[in-house]
Structure formats: structure tokens, C-alpha cells
Design an enzyme around this catalytic site. Structure first.
Site, PDB file in Angstrom:
ATOM      1  N   GLY A  96       0.839  -1.201   0.000  1.00 22.73           N
ATOM      2  CA  GLY A  96       0.000   0.000   0.000  1.00 22.73           C
ATOM      3  C   GLY A  96       0.872   1.249   0.000  1.00 22.73           C
ATOM      4  O   GLY A  96       2.096   1.178  -0.203  1.00 22.73           O
ATOM      5  N   ALA A 124       2.004   3.158   2.311  1.00 21.68           N
ATOM      6  CA  ALA A 124       3.085   3.247   3.298  1.00 21.68           C
ATOM      7  C   ALA A 124       4.277   2.392   2.886  1.00 21.68           C
ATOM      8  O   ALA A 124       5.429   2.852   2.898  1.00 21.68           O
ATOM      9  CB  ALA A 124       2.571   2.815   4.675  1.00 21.68           C
ATOM     10  N   GLY A 166     -12.036   9.035  -0.602  1.00 22.49           N
ATOM     11  CA  GLY A 166     -12.151  10.469  -0.310  1.00 22.49           C
ATOM     12  C   GLY A 166     -10.995  11.321  -0.790  1.00 22.49           C
ATOM     13  O   GLY A 166     -11.151  12.197  -1.639  1.00 22.49           O
ATOM     14  N   GLY A 167      -9.789  11.105  -0.257  1.00 24.93           N
ATOM     15  CA  GLY A 167      -8.642  11.900  -0.678  1.00 24.93           C
ATOM     16  C   GLY A 167      -7.573  11.979   0.383  1.00 24.93           C
ATOM     17  O   GLY A 167      -7.494  11.111   1.262  1.00 24.93           O
ATOM     18  N   GLU A 220     -14.271  17.046   4.261  1.00 22.66           N
ATOM     19  CA  GLU A 220     -14.859  15.879   4.922  1.00 22.66           C
ATOM     20  C   GLU A 220     -15.114  16.250   6.372  1.00 22.66           C
ATOM     21  O   GLU A 220     -14.725  17.328   6.826  1.00 22.66           O
ATOM     22  CB  GLU A 220     -13.944  14.656   4.790  1.00 22.66           C
ATOM     23  CG  GLU A 220     -13.922  14.135   3.363  1.00 22.66           C
ATOM     24  CD  GLU A 220     -13.210  12.817   3.211  1.00 22.66           C
ATOM     25  OE1 GLU A 220     -13.304  11.976   4.117  1.00 22.66           O
ATOM     26  OE2 GLU A 220     -12.546  12.625   2.191  1.00 22.66           O
ATOM     27  N   ASP A 261      -2.519  -9.286  10.068  1.00 19.11           N
ATOM     28  CA  ASP A 261      -1.290 -10.097  10.009  1.00 19.11           C
ATOM     29  C   ASP A 261      -0.099  -9.434  10.707  1.00 19.11           C
ATOM     30  O   ASP A 261       0.607 -10.067  11.491  1.00 19.11           O
ATOM     31  CB  ASP A 261      -0.889 -10.361   8.547  1.00 19.11           C
ATOM     32  CG  ASP A 261      -1.953 -11.106   7.775  1.00 19.11           C
ATOM     33  OD1 ASP A 261      -2.870 -11.659   8.402  1.00 19.11           O
ATOM     34  OD2 ASP A 261      -1.858 -11.129   6.542  1.00 19.11           O
ATOM     35  N   ARG A 304     -16.528  11.252  12.827  1.00 22.47           N
ATOM     36  CA  ARG A 304     -17.029   9.980  12.313  1.00 22.47           C
ATOM     37  C   ARG A 304     -17.639   9.066  13.380  1.00 22.47           C
ATOM     38  O   ARG A 304     -18.630   8.388  13.148  1.00 22.47           O
ATOM     39  CB  ARG A 304     -15.835   9.273  11.683  1.00 22.47           C
ATOM     40  CG  ARG A 304     -16.164   8.390  10.580  1.00 22.47           C
ATOM     41  CD  ARG A 304     -14.903   7.953   9.916  1.00 22.47           C
ATOM     42  NE  ARG A 304     -14.665   8.707   8.717  1.00 22.47           N
ATOM     43  CZ  ARG A 304     -13.653   8.461   7.889  1.00 22.47           C
ATOM     44  NH1 ARG A 304     -12.813   7.492   8.155  1.00 22.47           N
ATOM     45  NH2 ARG A 304     -13.499   9.169   6.808  1.00 22.47           N
ATOM     46  N   GLU A 343      -1.444   1.645   8.451  1.00 24.42           N
ATOM     47  CA  GLU A 343      -2.524   1.268   9.376  1.00 24.42           C
ATOM     48  C   GLU A 343      -2.100   0.251  10.435  1.00 24.42           C
ATOM     49  O   GLU A 343      -2.638   0.228  11.538  1.00 24.42           O
ATOM     50  CB  GLU A 343      -3.729   0.743   8.573  1.00 24.42           C
ATOM     51  CG  GLU A 343      -4.969   0.572   9.416  1.00 24.42           C
ATOM     52  CD  GLU A 343      -6.198   0.225   8.593  1.00 24.42           C
ATOM     53  OE1 GLU A 343      -6.130   0.271   7.350  1.00 24.42           O
ATOM     54  OE2 GLU A 343      -7.229  -0.111   9.207  1.00 24.42           O
ATOM     55  N   ARG A 374      -9.958   8.741  14.208  1.00 20.41           N
ATOM     56  CA  ARG A 374      -9.152   9.347  13.133  1.00 20.41           C
ATOM     57  C   ARG A 374      -9.909  10.429  12.365  1.00 20.41           C
ATOM     58  O   ARG A 374     -11.082  10.261  12.023  1.00 20.41           O
ATOM     59  CB  ARG A 374      -8.743   8.243  12.155  1.00 20.41           C
ATOM     60  CG  ARG A 374      -7.879   8.698  11.004  1.00 20.41           C
ATOM     61  CD  ARG A 374      -7.444   7.509  10.188  1.00 20.41           C
ATOM     62  NE  ARG A 374      -8.564   6.880   9.544  1.00 20.41           N
ATOM     63  CZ  ARG A 374      -9.006   7.205   8.332  1.00 20.41           C
ATOM     64  NH1 ARG A 374      -8.409   8.157   7.643  1.00 20.41           N
ATOM     65  NH2 ARG A 374     -10.025   6.566   7.814  1.00 20.41           N
TER      66      ARG A 374
END
Ligand code: SIN
Length: 520
Positions: free
Chosen positions: A12, A14, A48-49, A115, A221, A288, A375, A386
Site C-alpha cells: 500500500g 506506506a 475520499g482523498g 470531509e 497479520d 465519524r 494502518e 481518526r
């Protein structure tokens, strides 16, 4: 046997950011992913962004928004580093170096969107496919640099001197990571990959829940491997639930981005009434956790399984809906919902893990030579909840921080010490695997987590979850030890361990805060 400078597990934002910075500096880097397709991960699904530099914005304002969303449970050091270095990195690295094509508006300026819980429009996006655009650009950049990426390779366990070395003296030394035992999914061979450093970038835990916006690979994992090696894990009770995933029989866990609410959409009940102003002064753009609980509450009180998000009646954007939200428009239309004319049925779903492997602002874990980014890590940036569109940037930034930290090292593990690491010992048990039984084990974990370790928790439910997970855990460990190794068994073992970690943390923290909400 080849000894890499760095092994990175996960492809990903990161993992790839770290790989790119390290490779450019001349390090030997191996990137592993258990997936067949290297783009199959949560970065790819992000809609989203990403928070980005904007002249009208300030570091102080961004710090304030992150701390408010995170209930001041955050690491102030991590938040300050993020606000100082992060937004500019979007331009320096993602736009100017990796060529991510974020959208501009009709006037040719960057199209900043909004957002929940942001006090200014500071989020750059590519339609509603921001993660896909970032992922595609980073993969191309990594391939152009010639970074070695092995797909279909599932990490089994980290190799540490204390646990694995055949030199008895190693158990008395400080614990350090020296590589990773990895299953080649296709040949079933277990390979011993050795390295001076390992970066875990394996993503989150969403697939431990029955309803999730995450892809199937999110089985905890990295956290589970780090836990077995003895790394510190923190804030594991904080699993963030996204308020709006599509509620439909044929499509599971499809995200309906918060940026719809940023562009005016409102939540409504089955009578067509808006309800978010009953719960928070910021109504539909409240943090959220507040929005997810409000929907849960409306669902519980009305006995309905879903609520609606109405974009059609409230859209404020200048670009036509079908062009601004291409992915959501097309996906909904494929099941007969036209988001230009009718409300979208939605339900909350597990979305993001705010806890994880404890790291500092260099991405270092509590174990020598072991880093964690994205993550799977807990930098402390998110605190108890977050702020939207902060995770892609956290991944890109900590990928760079970890690379910088590794590049600054002057101490290396000697070849003799690597020579003391044995090859993997294949278990000799004769347990038969039945794919249906294994699938049922995962289903049980997902149901247990959804029902008892979900949006609203209580002591009785959490205790029951713990007992059930312990029971499943014993059975799964027996399979793991005695059956031929497969990716699925490795994931199942990681899933049940990660579910246990989350549940134990949720039991211990009796205080309701952010996305950890206890009824008693
Ligand atoms: C969304 O598009 O709503 C998700 C963004 C995020 O999770 O940060």
C-alpha cells in the site's frame, strides 16, 4: 543466502513510499505481498482523498482538527510532525515525483474538497478514486526504479535472534528482527528471507468484522506477527466504523465516501427526515464516531437495518455527480440505485484501525530493526478517532520517516549472526484441512467481533467475545501446527490473535472515548 538491507511487507501507500525512498538511496529492498495482484489492498479502495498543503490553511489549525477528532487522546508529538511535514509531502513526493493526477477545478486550481471535522477544505482527490490514483502512480514509480516485488508470498513469522538463532548466546542479547519466514502461496515452499531491517506495512484489521469497507487481506497479520515477536501494541480498542457503506444484498462493504457529505449530502431516516442535527452541532459533518453511533441509534430505535444518505436533494458541487463520484455512481447504478435522483441505503461498517504496533516518529517499534508504517502501526496520530483523509498521508509520511531512520543507521548485523538462523522446520502433523470448516472459523470470528466488539460495547458482550475467541483460537492453533501450511491458515491464526488483542483492550478500557464506546 542473500541478505537484504530492508524487507517491506505490504504494497500500500506506506510500504511503497518506504521502498521508493530506500531504493533511491541505494539500499537493497525486497517488497512482499500475499496478494496475487500487487494493487489489491486498502490504499487502492480509498475514495475520499488526502490532506494536502493549502496556503489558506495553517499547521495550528490542522493540529487542532486532528486533536478534536481524536478526543485529545493523540500523541501531540506525532500530530505536530504530521502537520509540519505531511501536507507539503503531497506536493513534493506524490505530485511532483510520483505524478499522482489529483483533480483541478474549472478555474485550473487544485480542487480541495471537505470531509467531516475539517475546519477548511484541504483534501485533494482524484474523483472518488483517490487511493487508486495514488496506488497506480506509486506502483509505476517503484517499477521504474526496479524495486523487487514478490506477490503471492505470505509472511508467516518474523525471525528474531532470541526466538530462532541456533547460537545459544543470542537469547541473552537484546531482541532484534533479522528477517521473515514466508510461504510461497503457489509452490507451498517456505522461504527464509534474511534482512538487516523489516518494515511491516500490512494494513489493518477490518476483515475481522462481518461488515467492513476493507478488502479480504485485512486480517491483522502485521499486528499478530509483531505481537508474537514481543513488540508493544497500543490503543487496540479503537476500531473506527465508517458511517456509510452501501446497504445492498449483492454488494458487501462498498464505501460511500464521506466526501459526499463534504459536498452537501445529508443522512435521512426512513421518513425522509434529516437527523444529524439532533446529535451534534456540526450535524452531518460531525466526527465519524459520532455519526456512526447516531446511525446505529436511529437503526436500533426504528428497528430498521439501514438508513439513507441523500446526495440527490442536497448536492452543492459544480461538477455533475456522475463525474465527481464516478465509482460510487457506477457501482450504485449497477444495482439499480441512481444517486442523482434517489437516496442511497447505507449502514456503518468497520473501516480503520486507530491502534496497532506502537511506533515513534521514525516508525521504530519497541524491537530493534523492526519498523511499522501505515494502518498496522500506531503512531498516536489518530488518538481515539481518526480525522478523515489523514491515513493515506500518514502512510506516505511514516514510510519516509522509516526510510530516513534506516538510512541514518551505522550498525549492521554480521554475516556470522545471520548464518545462525535455521531454515523453516515444516510441521509433521497429519491434520486434514477442510476449507469449509476453516471458512466457518473465520465467519465465527467476524460475527463475534461485529456483535460484541462493535460500534457499541458492554462488559458482558466483551467477556463472551473473549471466551469464544479463546475457544476458536485453540482449534485454529491445532490446525496451524498440524495441517499443511496455506495462506488461509496463516491468516486465520493472525485473525484470531488480533481479534483477541482488540477484545482484551476493549475489556480493559472502561471509559467511552472516541470510537471505543462502552454502555457499561
Ligand atoms: C471516505 O472517503 O469517506 C474515507 C476517507 C477516510 O477514511 O479517510
Amino acid at each position: 543466502m542473500k541478505i537484504y538491507d530492508v524487507i517491506i511487507i505490504g504494497t500500500g501507500v506506506a510500504g511503497l513510499s518506504g521502498a521508493i525512498h530506500l531504493k533511491k538511496a541505494g539500499k537493497t529492498v525486497l517488497v512482499l505481498t500475499k496478494n496475487q495482484a500487487i494493487e489489491k489492498n486498502n490504499t487502492h479502495h480509498a475514495q475520499g482523498g488526502i490532506i494536502a498543503y493549502r496556503q489558506e490553511d495553517t499547521e495550528e489549525q490542522l493540529v487542532k482538527d486532528i486533536l478534536t477528532a481524536g478526543c485529545h487522546y493523540n500523541s501531540t508529538e506525532a500530530v505536530r510532525a504530521f502537520a509540519k511535514d505531511g501536507p507539503k509531502l503531497v506536493f513534493d513526493f506524490l505530485i511532483n515525483e510520483a505524478n499522482v493526477p489529483f483533480n483541478k477545478n474549472n478555474q485550473g486550481n487544485w480542487d480541495y474538497t471537505e470531509e467531516a471535522a475539517h475546519s477548511i477544505r484541504r483534501i485533494l482527490h482524484y474523483e472518488d478514486r483517490s487511493g487508486e490514483a495514488i496506488q497506480t502512480s506509486l506502483i509505476k514509480h517503484a517499477q521504474d526504479l526496479g524495486i523487487e516485488i514478490k506477490s503471492n508470498h505470505t509472511a508467516i513469522d518474523l525471525i528474531s535472534n532470541n526466538h530462532h538463532s541456533l547460537d545459544g548466546q543470542e537469547r541473552y542479547r537484546q531482541r532484534e528482527v533479522m528477517g521473515v519466514y514466508t510461504l510461497n502461496n503457489e509452490t507451498q515452499e517456505v522461504i527464509t528471507f534474511l534482512s538487516q531491517n523489516v518494515i511491516l506495512a500490512t494494513g489493518g484489521v477490518g476483515y475481522l468484522y462481518q461488515h467492513t469497507t476493507n478488502n479480504k487481506a485485512s486480517t491483522g497479520d502485521g499486528m499478530s506477527m509483531a505481537y508474537r515477536t514481543g513488540a508493544d501494541i497500543i490503543n487496540s480498542e479503537f476500531v473506527q466504523f465508517h458511517p456509510t457503506s452501501l446497504f445492498h444484498r449483492d454488494i458487501k462493504g462498498f464505501l460511500i465516501s464521506e466526501s459526499l457529505r463534504g459536498e452537501g449530502a445529508k443522512l435521512i431516516n426512513h421518513e425522509g427526515r434529516t437527523f444529524m442535527s439532533d446529535y451534534h452541532p456540526d450535524a452531518d459533518l460531525a466526527p465519524r464516531d459520532v455519526v456512526a453511533r447516531a446511525i446505529y441509534n436511529e437503526m436500533t430505535n426504528s428497528g430498521k437495518n439501514y438508513m439513507f444518505l441523500d446526495l440527490a436533494s442536497y448536492y452543492e458541487g459544480e461538477v455533475p455527480i456522475e463525474k465527481r463520484f464516478t465509482k460510487i455512481f457506477n457501482t450504485c447504478l449497477s444495482v439499480g440505485i441512481d444517486i442523482r435522483t434517489e437516496p442511497i441505503p447505507i449502514v456503518p461498517a468497520a473501516h480503520y484501525f486507530c491502534g496497532g504496533i506502537k511506533v515513534n516518529t521514525e516508525g521504530q517499534t519497541s524491537i530493534k530493526n523492526l519498523y511499522a508504517v501505515g494502518e498496522v502501526s500506531c503512531t498516536g496520530l489518530h488518538g481515539a478517532n481518526r480525522l478523515a483523509s489523514s491515513s493515506l498521508l500518514e502512510g506516505a509520511l511514516w514510510g519516509k520517516y522509516a526510510a530516513d531512520s534506516i538510512l541514518a543507521k551505522s550498525e549492521f548485523i554480521s554475516k556470522e549472526r545471520f548464518d545462525s538462523i535455521p531454515l523453516w522446520e515444516t510441521p509433521t502433523g497429519d491434520e486434514e484441512t477442510d476449507p469449509l470448516l476453516l471458512k466457518q472459523d473465520l465467519n465465527l470470528i467476524q460475527l463475534t467481533m461485529w456483535n460484541y466488539v462493535g460500534i457499541v460495547r458492554d462488559k458482558r458482550g466483551l467477556e463472551r467475545a473473549k471466551a469464544d475467541l479463546d475457544y476458536h483460537g485453540h482449534r485454529i492453533m491445532k490446525f496451524y501446527k498440524e495441517a499443511p501450511l496455506t495462506r488461509y491458515i496463516i491468516e486465520l491464526r493472525n485473525a484470531v490473535i488480533s481479534a483477541g488483542i482488540i477484545t482484551t483492550s476493549a475489556l480493559h478500557n472502561k471509559q467511552s472515548i472516541g470510537c471505543h464506546y462502552r454502555q457499561n
